[in-house]
Scaffold this motif. Sequence first.
Motif, PDB file in Angstrom:
ATOM      1  N   ARG A 108      47.428  24.388  44.141  1.00 45.59           N
ATOM      2  CA  ARG A 108      48.029  25.634  44.663  1.00 45.59           C
ATOM      3  C   ARG A 108      47.688  26.828  43.779  1.00 45.59           C
ATOM      4  O   ARG A 108      47.373  27.912  44.268  1.00 45.59           O
ATOM      5  N   ARG A 109      47.747  26.639  42.461  1.00 47.19           N
ATOM      6  CA  ARG A 109      47.424  27.736  41.547  1.00 47.19           C
ATOM      7  C   ARG A 109      45.964  28.148  41.686  1.00 47.19           C
ATOM      8  O   ARG A 109      45.645  29.333  41.703  1.00 47.19           O
ATOM      9  N   THR A 110      45.080  27.169  41.842  1.00 53.99           N
ATOM     10  CA  THR A 110      43.658  27.468  41.997  1.00 53.99           C
ATOM     11  C   THR A 110      43.396  28.192  43.309  1.00 53.99           C
ATOM     12  O   THR A 110      42.603  29.142  43.356  1.00 53.99           O
ATOM     13  N   GLN A 111      44.058  27.775  44.378  1.00 54.78           N
ATOM     14  CA  GLN A 111      43.903  28.463  45.659  1.00 54.78           C
ATOM     15  C   GLN A 111      44.398  29.908  45.570  1.00 54.78           C
ATOM     16  O   GLN A 111      43.768  30.828  46.108  1.00 54.78           O
ATOM     17  N   TYR A 112      45.499  30.128  44.885  1.00 60.64           N
ATOM     18  CA  TYR A 112      46.017  31.479  44.709  1.00 60.64           C
ATOM     19  C   TYR A 112      45.036  32.324  43.906  1.00 60.64           C
ATOM     20  O   TYR A 112      44.740  33.467  44.282  1.00 60.64           O
ATOM     21  N   ASP A 113      44.526  31.773  42.809  1.00 64.33           N
ATOM     22  CA  ASP A 113      43.554  32.508  41.987  1.00 64.33           C
ATOM     23  C   ASP A 113      42.281  32.806  42.776  1.00 64.33           C
ATOM     24  O   ASP A 113      41.699  33.894  42.653  1.00 64.33           O
ATOM     25  N   LYS A 122      42.061  33.218  46.058  1.00 67.05           N
ATOM     26  CA  LYS A 122      42.383  34.271  47.028  1.00 67.05           C
ATOM     27  C   LYS A 122      42.366  35.643  46.352  1.00 67.05           C
ATOM     28  O   LYS A 122      41.788  36.600  46.875  1.00 67.05           O
ATOM     29  N   LYS A 123      42.966  35.750  45.168  1.00 69.42           N
ATOM     30  CA  LYS A 123      42.977  37.017  44.438  1.00 69.42           C
ATOM     31  C   LYS A 123      41.560  37.425  44.045  1.00 69.42           C
ATOM     32  O   LYS A 123      41.198  38.609  44.102  1.00 69.42           O
ATOM     33  N   GLU A 162      39.735  38.792  47.074  1.00 65.82           N
ATOM     34  CA  GLU A 162      40.179  40.157  47.364  1.00 65.82           C
ATOM     35  C   GLU A 162      39.527  41.148  46.411  1.00 65.82           C
ATOM     36  O   GLU A 162      39.082  42.221  46.818  1.00 65.82           O
TER      37      GLU A 162
END
Length: 149
Positions: free
Chosen positions: A106-111, A113-114, A117
Amino acid sequence: MITEIPYMVNKSELIKTIAELHVEKRSRASAIWRDESDREGMRIVVELKSDVPPQKILNQLYERTDLQKDFHLNMIALVGGIQPQLLSLGEILKEYVEYRKIVVRRRTQYDLKKAEERAHILEGLAKALNAIDRVIATIKNRKIKMLRM
């Protein structure tokens, strides 16, 4: 030489108990007990008489002091995030590893995505930088036309 003690055991109380055993003649170890602990680690030295087997003294210390101590706990975890269950040590470690995999994913997916962007913004800036000469020329021509009006 003692380099580790169990959880929740006070070192000074342990040394005091060992000394009391020697005074009561319950231990055949020599009278030399030294605490050589420093900021780098714990170290208690027990010097034995030459005729005493070290394993026998160690067994006596385990039996009569807190050098060997049980620590009981209930290992309850939410298995599958749904139901609390009492687990064994192996099962709790397995569940913890699975949980950490989920957290890292989850943390890797969030990073990611950021970062995507941010990459979109940087691509736009790169396009503007490539066309900077045309942008400046357009602005200069516009100022000249406005001055003539």
